[in-house]
Design a protein around this motif. Structure first.
Motif, mmCIF file in Angstrom:
data_model
loop_
_atom_site.group_PDB
_atom_site.id
_atom_site.type_symbol
_atom_site.label_atom_id
_atom_site.label_comp_id
_atom_site.label_asym_id
_atom_site.label_seq_id
_atom_site.Cartn_x
_atom_site.Cartn_y
_atom_site.Cartn_z
ATOM 1 N N VAL A 113 13.733 -0.520 4.609
ATOM 2 C CA VAL A 113 14.181 0.436 3.608
ATOM 3 C C VAL A 113 15.696 0.447 3.603
ATOM 4 C CG1 VAL A 113 14.083 2.816 2.829
ATOM 5 C CG2 VAL A 113 12.144 1.826 4.047
ATOM 6 N N LYS A 114 16.293 0.151 2.469
ATOM 7 C CA LYS A 114 17.746 0.056 2.383
ATOM 8 C C LYS A 114 18.381 1.425 2.538
ATOM 9 C CE LYS A 114 17.783 -3.947 -0.664
ATOM 10 N NZ LYS A 114 18.525 -4.822 0.185
ATOM 11 N N ALA B 92 9.151 3.036 -9.735
ATOM 12 C CA ALA B 92 9.824 2.206 -10.734
ATOM 13 C C ALA B 92 11.281 1.931 -10.364
ATOM 14 C CB ALA B 92 9.743 2.881 -12.106
ATOM 15 N N VAL B 93 12.029 2.988 -10.022
ATOM 16 C CA VAL B 93 13.452 2.788 -9.723
ATOM 17 C C VAL B 93 13.635 2.026 -8.419
ATOM 18 C CG1 VAL B 93 14.232 4.787 -11.046
ATOM 19 C CG2 VAL B 93 13.616 5.087 -8.637
ATOM 20 N N LEU B 94 12.717 2.233 -7.472
ATOM 21 C CA LEU B 94 12.827 1.539 -6.188
ATOM 22 C C LEU B 94 12.568 0.043 -6.356
ATOM 23 C CD1 LEU B 94 13.512 2.642 -3.399
ATOM 24 C CD2 LEU B 94 11.082 2.583 -2.839
ATOM 25 N N ILE B 95 11.599 -0.306 -7.185
ATOM 26 C CA ILE B 95 11.308 -1.717 -7.450
ATOM 27 C C ILE B 95 12.504 -2.384 -8.122
ATOM 28 C CG2 ILE B 95 9.925 -3.268 -8.887
ATOM 29 C CD1 ILE B 95 7.547 -1.382 -8.355
ATOM 30 N N LEU B 96 13.058 -1.721 -9.128
ATOM 31 C CA LEU B 96 14.192 -2.296 -9.849
ATOM 32 C C LEU B 96 15.413 -2.450 -8.948
ATOM 33 C CD1 LEU B 96 13.907 -0.403 -13.251
ATOM 34 C CD2 LEU B 96 13.479 -2.832 -12.848
ATOM 35 N N GLU C 127 0.827 -1.201 0.000
ATOM 36 C CA GLU C 127 0.000 0.000 0.000
ATOM 37 C C GLU C 127 0.864 1.255 0.000
ATOM 38 O OE1 GLU C 127 -3.479 2.084 2.753
ATOM 39 O OE2 GLU C 127 -2.936 -0.020 3.051
ATOM 40 N N ILE C 128 1.906 1.255 0.818
ATOM 41 C CA ILE C 128 2.794 2.409 0.888
ATOM 42 C C ILE C 128 3.559 2.570 -0.419
ATOM 43 C CG2 ILE C 128 4.882 3.304 2.005
ATOM 44 C CD1 ILE C 128 3.812 2.172 4.625
ATOM 45 N N LEU C 129 4.001 1.460 -0.988
ATOM 46 C CA LEU C 129 4.722 1.518 -2.254
ATOM 47 C C LEU C 129 3.850 2.140 -3.342
ATOM 48 C CD1 LEU C 129 7.409 0.727 -3.605
ATOM 49 C CD2 LEU C 129 6.361 -1.456 -4.204
ATOM 50 N N SER C 130 2.557 1.825 -3.313
ATOM 51 C CA SER C 130 1.646 2.363 -4.326
ATOM 52 C C SER C 130 1.413 3.858 -4.141
ATOM 53 C CB SER C 130 0.307 1.622 -4.291
ATOM 54 O OG SER C 130 -0.437 1.968 -3.138
ATOM 55 N N ASP C 131 1.758 4.394 -2.964
ATOM 56 C CA ASP C 131 1.598 5.826 -2.716
ATOM 57 C C ASP C 131 2.722 6.651 -3.340
ATOM 58 O OD1 ASP C 131 -0.757 5.573 -1.322
ATOM 59 O OD2 ASP C 131 0.206 5.458 0.640
ATOM 60 N N LEU C 132 3.809 5.994 -3.708
ATOM 61 C CA LEU C 132 4.913 6.714 -4.336
ATOM 62 C C LEU C 132 4.548 7.117 -5.757
ATOM 63 C CD1 LEU C 132 8.008 4.548 -3.301
ATOM 64 C CD2 LEU C 132 7.351 6.768 -2.364
ATOM 65 N N ARG D 123 16.901 9.787 -7.983
ATOM 66 C CA ARG D 123 15.527 9.306 -7.788
ATOM 67 C C ARG D 123 15.455 8.229 -6.713
ATOM 68 N NH1 ARG D 123 12.284 9.099 -13.584
ATOM 69 N NH2 ARG D 123 12.498 11.328 -14.051
ATOM 70 N N ILE D 124 16.438 7.336 -6.692
ATOM 71 C CA ILE D 124 16.436 6.287 -5.677
ATOM 72 C C ILE D 124 16.614 6.897 -4.290
ATOM 73 C CG2 ILE D 124 17.736 4.317 -4.762
ATOM 74 C CD1 ILE D 124 18.245 3.454 -7.645
ATOM 75 N N HIS D 125 17.510 7.865 -4.179
ATOM 76 C CA HIS D 125 17.736 8.534 -2.894
ATOM 77 C C HIS D 125 16.453 9.205 -2.399
ATOM 78 C CE1 HIS D 125 19.815 10.774 0.246
ATOM 79 N NE2 HIS D 125 19.248 11.880 -0.217
ATOM 80 N N ARG D 126 15.785 9.925 -3.293
ATOM 81 C CA ARG D 126 14.546 10.608 -2.912
ATOM 82 C C ARG D 126 13.441 9.607 -2.604
ATOM 83 N NH1 ARG D 126 14.419 15.374 -7.565
ATOM 84 N NH2 ARG D 126 16.296 16.483 -6.874
ATOM 85 N N ALA D 127 13.356 8.551 -3.414
ATOM 86 C CA ALA D 127 12.313 7.547 -3.208
ATOM 87 C C ALA D 127 12.461 6.870 -1.855
ATOM 88 C CB ALA D 127 12.365 6.508 -4.327
ATOM 89 N N ARG D 128 13.692 6.545 -1.472
ATOM 90 C CA ARG D 128 13.920 5.898 -0.179
ATOM 91 C C ARG D 128 13.577 6.831 0.975
ATOM 92 N NH1 ARG D 128 19.676 3.225 -1.818
ATOM 93 N NH2 ARG D 128 18.893 1.315 -2.781
ATOM 94 N N ASN D 129 13.910 8.097 0.828
ATOM 95 C CA ASN D 129 13.582 9.057 1.884
ATOM 96 C C ASN D 129 12.072 9.192 2.053
ATOM 97 O OD1 ASN D 129 16.208 9.650 2.598
ATOM 98 N ND2 ASN D 129 16.380 11.411 1.222
ATOM 99 N N ILE D 130 11.365 9.271 0.925
ATOM 100 C CA ILE D 130 9.904 9.373 0.981
ATOM 101 C C ILE D 130 9.310 8.111 1.587
ATOM 102 C CG2 ILE D 130 7.799 9.537 -0.401
ATOM 103 C CD1 ILE D 130 9.442 11.177 -2.433
ATOM 104 N N LEU D 131 9.800 6.957 1.132
ATOM 105 C CA LEU D 131 9.281 5.684 1.632
ATOM 106 C C LEU D 131 9.553 5.533 3.120
ATOM 107 C CD1 LEU D 131 7.896 3.034 0.789
ATOM 108 C CD2 LEU D 131 10.168 2.069 0.428
ATOM 109 N N ARG D 132 10.741 5.952 3.545
ATOM 110 C CA ARG D 132 11.093 5.847 4.965
ATOM 111 C C ARG D 132 10.148 6.683 5.822
ATOM 112 N NH1 ARG D 132 15.968 7.251 4.357
ATOM 113 N NH2 ARG D 132 16.778 5.156 3.991
ATOM 114 N N LYS D 133 9.819 7.882 5.354
ATOM 115 C CA LYS D 133 8.901 8.746 6.100
ATOM 116 C C LYS D 133 7.499 8.140 6.152
ATOM 117 C CE LYS D 133 11.368 13.043 5.062
ATOM 118 N NZ LYS D 133 11.316 14.340 4.333
ATOM 119 N N LEU D 134 7.062 7.574 5.033
ATOM 120 C CA LEU D 134 5.742 6.943 4.998
ATOM 121 C C LEU D 134 5.685 5.737 5.927
ATOM 122 C CD1 LEU D 134 5.025 7.089 1.154
ATOM 123 C CD2 LEU D 134 3.890 8.426 2.936
ATOM 124 N N MET D 135 6.779 4.971 5.955
ATOM 125 C CA MET D 135 6.827 3.795 6.821
ATOM 126 C C MET D 135 6.869 4.199 8.291
ATOM 127 S SD MET D 135 9.443 1.469 4.557
ATOM 128 C CE MET D 135 9.389 -0.003 5.565
#
Length: 212
Positions: free
Chosen positions: A203-204, A152-156, A141-146, A181-193
């Motif tokens: 989150v790596k 895309a880059v986080l999945i890959l 669910e959180i991944l779908s919020d990105l 993009r990966i750096h930003r995606a991880r930061n966003i995902l970390r905050k959501l988590m």
């Protein structure tokens, strides 16, 4: 998220690609068998709908079959077909965004995924299985919020295990853009988590892949 590992090339993949590009259906079917589950998992994480993911995979193989005669081998076959899959997934999300009617009361459903099953496989008790299932659903669910380009880059990178350079080739973008993009995606995902109180260890850290 639990890395699944990137695609491992078939021992005779190059031969199969050459034969398939000349119209050999058996060779193409062998390539389909090798990649259909991997592509489905990627598409599922991108669009969060099992039927849509299946449609995307069918579209990917149709496009791949039609384009194979022009495949020159400048990149690996896996890179090439993942690029088709990502483009098809992003196109699907764009179309859905234009046509979708949102309802605040409509529940969001997330089908079982390989990552979710992997989390469950590590659980021993019924209570742990229930907790693992909840965690897997929340991660999806959180991944779908990105935003799709971050997703895309986080999945890959963090699910499929591709290097920055390989992702740059798949997404047809510069290495610097991929890293950003990966750096930003991880930061966003970390905050959501953190907001959902989900273990941030999933989150790596960027430092673990900076040398890739």
């Amino acid at each position: 998220m639990i890395p699944e590992g990137k695609s491992v090339a078939l021992p005779n993949e190059q031969v199969l690609v050459q034969r398939a590009s000349k119209g050999d259906l058996q060779a193409f079917e062998a390539l389909v068998k090798a990649y259909e589950t991997k592509l489905y998992n990627v598409a599922l994480r991108m669009v969060s709908d099992s039927e849509d993911a299946m449609d995307i995979v069918q579209e990917v193989f149709l496009k791949a079959y039609q384009a194979l005669p022009n495949f020159r081998g400048d990149s690996k076959f896996s890179t090439w077909i993942y690029r088709i899959c990502m483009n098809a997934s992003l196109d699907h999300l764009r179309r859905r965004k234009k046509s979708q009617v949102y309802s605040l009361d409509a529940p969001i459903e997330f089908p079982d995924s390989e990552a979710q099953r992997q989390v469950e496989d590590t659980a021993e008790s019924t209570e742990e299985i229930v907790e693992a299932r909840f965690l897997g659903e929340k991660l999806l669910e959180i991944l779908s919020d990105l935003e799709p380009h971050y997703r895309a880059v986080l999945i890959l990178c963090d699910v499929q295990g591709y290097s920055y350079q390989e992702i740059a080739e798949i997404m047809d973008m510069s290495l610097g853009t991929v890293k950003s993009r990966i750096h930003r995606a991880r930061n966003i995902l970390r905050k959501l988590m953190d907001a959902e109180q989900i273990f941030p260890s999933y989150v790596k850290q960027d430092a673990r892949r900076d040398d890739r």
